[in-house]
Write an enzyme that holds these catalytic residues in place. Structure first.
Site, PDB file in Angstrom:
ATOM      1  N   HIS A  17     -69.278 -51.435 -15.580  1.00  0.00           N
ATOM      2  CA  HIS A  17     -70.730 -51.400 -15.834  1.00  0.00           C
ATOM      3  C   HIS A  17     -71.421 -52.595 -15.162  1.00  0.00           C
ATOM      4  CE1 HIS A  17     -69.550 -49.323 -19.851  1.00  0.00           C
ATOM      5  NE2 HIS A  17     -70.014 -48.382 -19.038  1.00  0.00           N
ATOM      6  N   LYS A  41     -70.375 -38.425 -27.889  1.00  0.00           N
ATOM      7  CA  LYS A  41     -69.434 -39.483 -28.292  1.00  0.00           C
ATOM      8  C   LYS A  41     -69.922 -40.090 -29.608  1.00  0.00           C
ATOM      9  CE  LYS A  41     -68.822 -40.926 -23.428  1.00  0.00           C
ATOM     10  NZ  LYS A  41     -69.157 -41.981 -22.457  1.00  0.00           N
ATOM     11  N   ARG A  95     -67.750 -42.989 -10.877  1.00  0.00           N
ATOM     12  CA  ARG A  95     -66.359 -43.401 -10.658  1.00  0.00           C
ATOM     13  C   ARG A  95     -65.586 -42.311  -9.934  1.00  0.00           C
ATOM     14  NH1 ARG A  95     -65.282 -44.637 -16.891  1.00  0.00           N
ATOM     15  NH2 ARG A  95     -66.409 -42.677 -16.836  1.00  0.00           N
ATOM     16  N   SER A 132     -64.760 -47.219 -21.239  1.00  0.00           N
ATOM     17  CA  SER A 132     -64.962 -47.794 -22.579  1.00  0.00           C
ATOM     18  C   SER A 132     -64.049 -47.114 -23.590  1.00  0.00           C
ATOM     19  CB  SER A 132     -66.423 -47.618 -23.010  1.00  0.00           C
ATOM     20  OG  SER A 132     -67.270 -48.367 -22.189  1.00  0.00           O
TER      21      SER A 132
HETATM   22  O1  PNS Z   1     -72.147 -44.164 -20.905  1.00  0.00           O
HETATM   23  P1  PNS Z   1     -72.387 -42.684 -21.116  1.00  0.00           P
HETATM   24  O2  PNS Z   1     -71.833 -42.230 -22.453  1.00  0.00           O
HETATM   25  O3  PNS Z   1     -71.878 -41.846 -19.980  1.00  0.00           O
HETATM   26  O4  PNS Z   1     -73.984 -42.520 -21.145  1.00  0.00           O
HETATM   27  C1  PNS Z   1     -74.555 -41.255 -21.417  1.00  0.00           C
HETATM   28  C2  PNS Z   1     -75.997 -41.433 -21.875  1.00  0.00           C
HETATM   29  C3  PNS Z   1     -76.073 -42.321 -23.125  1.00  0.00           C
HETATM   30  C4  PNS Z   1     -76.813 -42.065 -20.761  1.00  0.00           C
HETATM   31  C5  PNS Z   1     -76.529 -40.014 -22.178  1.00  0.00           C
HETATM   32  O5  PNS Z   1     -75.765 -39.432 -23.211  1.00  0.00           O
HETATM   33  C6  PNS Z   1     -78.002 -40.031 -22.560  1.00  0.00           C
HETATM   34  O6  PNS Z   1     -78.840 -40.038 -21.685  1.00  0.00           O
HETATM   35  N1  PNS Z   1     -78.246 -40.070 -23.900  1.00  0.00           N
HETATM   36  C7  PNS Z   1     -79.589 -40.103 -24.426  1.00  0.00           C
HETATM   37  C8  PNS Z   1     -79.992 -38.691 -24.883  1.00  0.00           C
HETATM   38  C9  PNS Z   1     -80.516 -37.878 -23.706  1.00  0.00           C
HETATM   39  O7  PNS Z   1     -81.392 -38.300 -22.964  1.00  0.00           O
HETATM   40  N2  PNS Z   1     -79.970 -36.645 -23.574  1.00  0.00           N
HETATM   41  C10 PNS Z   1     -80.367 -35.710 -22.531  1.00  0.00           C
HETATM   42  C11 PNS Z   1     -79.415 -35.765 -21.354  1.00  0.00           C
HETATM   43  S1  PNS Z   1     -79.878 -34.667 -20.060  1.00  0.00           S
END
Ligand code: PNS
Length: 164
Positions: A17, A41, A95, A132
């Site tokens: 990150h 998650k 990645r 993570s």
């Molecule tokens: O580190 P991650 O888990 O890959 O991050 C994913 C994250 C938190 C960026 C994604 O789940 C997210 O955007 N969550 C907020 C809710 C949201 O906007 N959902 C619509 C996605 S199209």
């Protein structure tokens, strides 16, 4: 230069990150790191506030002239975080091909639903294996994750897992 949002779970933030933040700073100059909930998650190790504090400590070394990093916790949608932070677009690290499939779908959804654009940066090859999820698993069983996280995060992992 531009202002970009880097959203993620960051549970916990790791060296991969931080490489993305570093690359985004080099490219755009101003990065807002937003720690958020990923509904896929649900069983997190750290609260959003704990993740925010760890990110704030970890990005300190990346700040400098022309390199602004803000850190915030946002419980809602990434596009709302992007609007509220007033960024030009979202940045994500890639990645593997697996990441690309998920990230492309999120990027297109966020663009169609809210007009928010996403740019991808490739993760440094030496760091692509870091996740993570595996850091949480290894730390919970007392394994060594010191090559994957900054020293400050290692201390927080040792505190919450009760391992040293
Ligand atoms: O580190 P991650 O888990 O890959 O991050 C994913 C994250 C938190 C960026 C994604 O789940 C997210 O955007 N969550 C907020 C809710 C949201 O906007 N959902 C619509 C996605 S199209």
């Amino acid at each position: 230069m531009a202002k970009v949002l880097y959203p993620g779970s960051f549970d916990p933030v790791h060296l991969g990150h931080l490489d993305v933040v570093d690359q985004a700073l080099e490219l755009f100059g101003h990065v807002v790191v937003a720690t958020m909930h990923n509904p896929a998650k649900p069983s997190g190790l750290f609260s959003l506030d704990e993740r925010l504090a760890m990110i704030d400590e970890a990005v300190e070394a990346l700040r400098g002239p022309g390199r602004t990093v803000e850190v915030l916790a946002f419980p809602g949608l990434a596009v709302d975080a992007a609007r509220s932070a007033g960024v030009d677009f979202v940045v994500k690290g890639l990645r593997t091909g697996g990441d690309f499939e998920i990230e492309q779908q999120m990027a297109q959804t966020n663009h169609v639903a809210a007009g928010v654009r996403t740019v991808f940066v490739p993760c440094k090859p030496s760091l692509v294996y870091i996740s993570s999820r595996f850091i949480r698993e290894i730390a919970q069983y007392g394994g060594d994750v010191s090559a994957m996280v900054p020293p400050s995060v290692l201390l927080h992992l040792q505190r919450v897992t009760g391992r040293s």
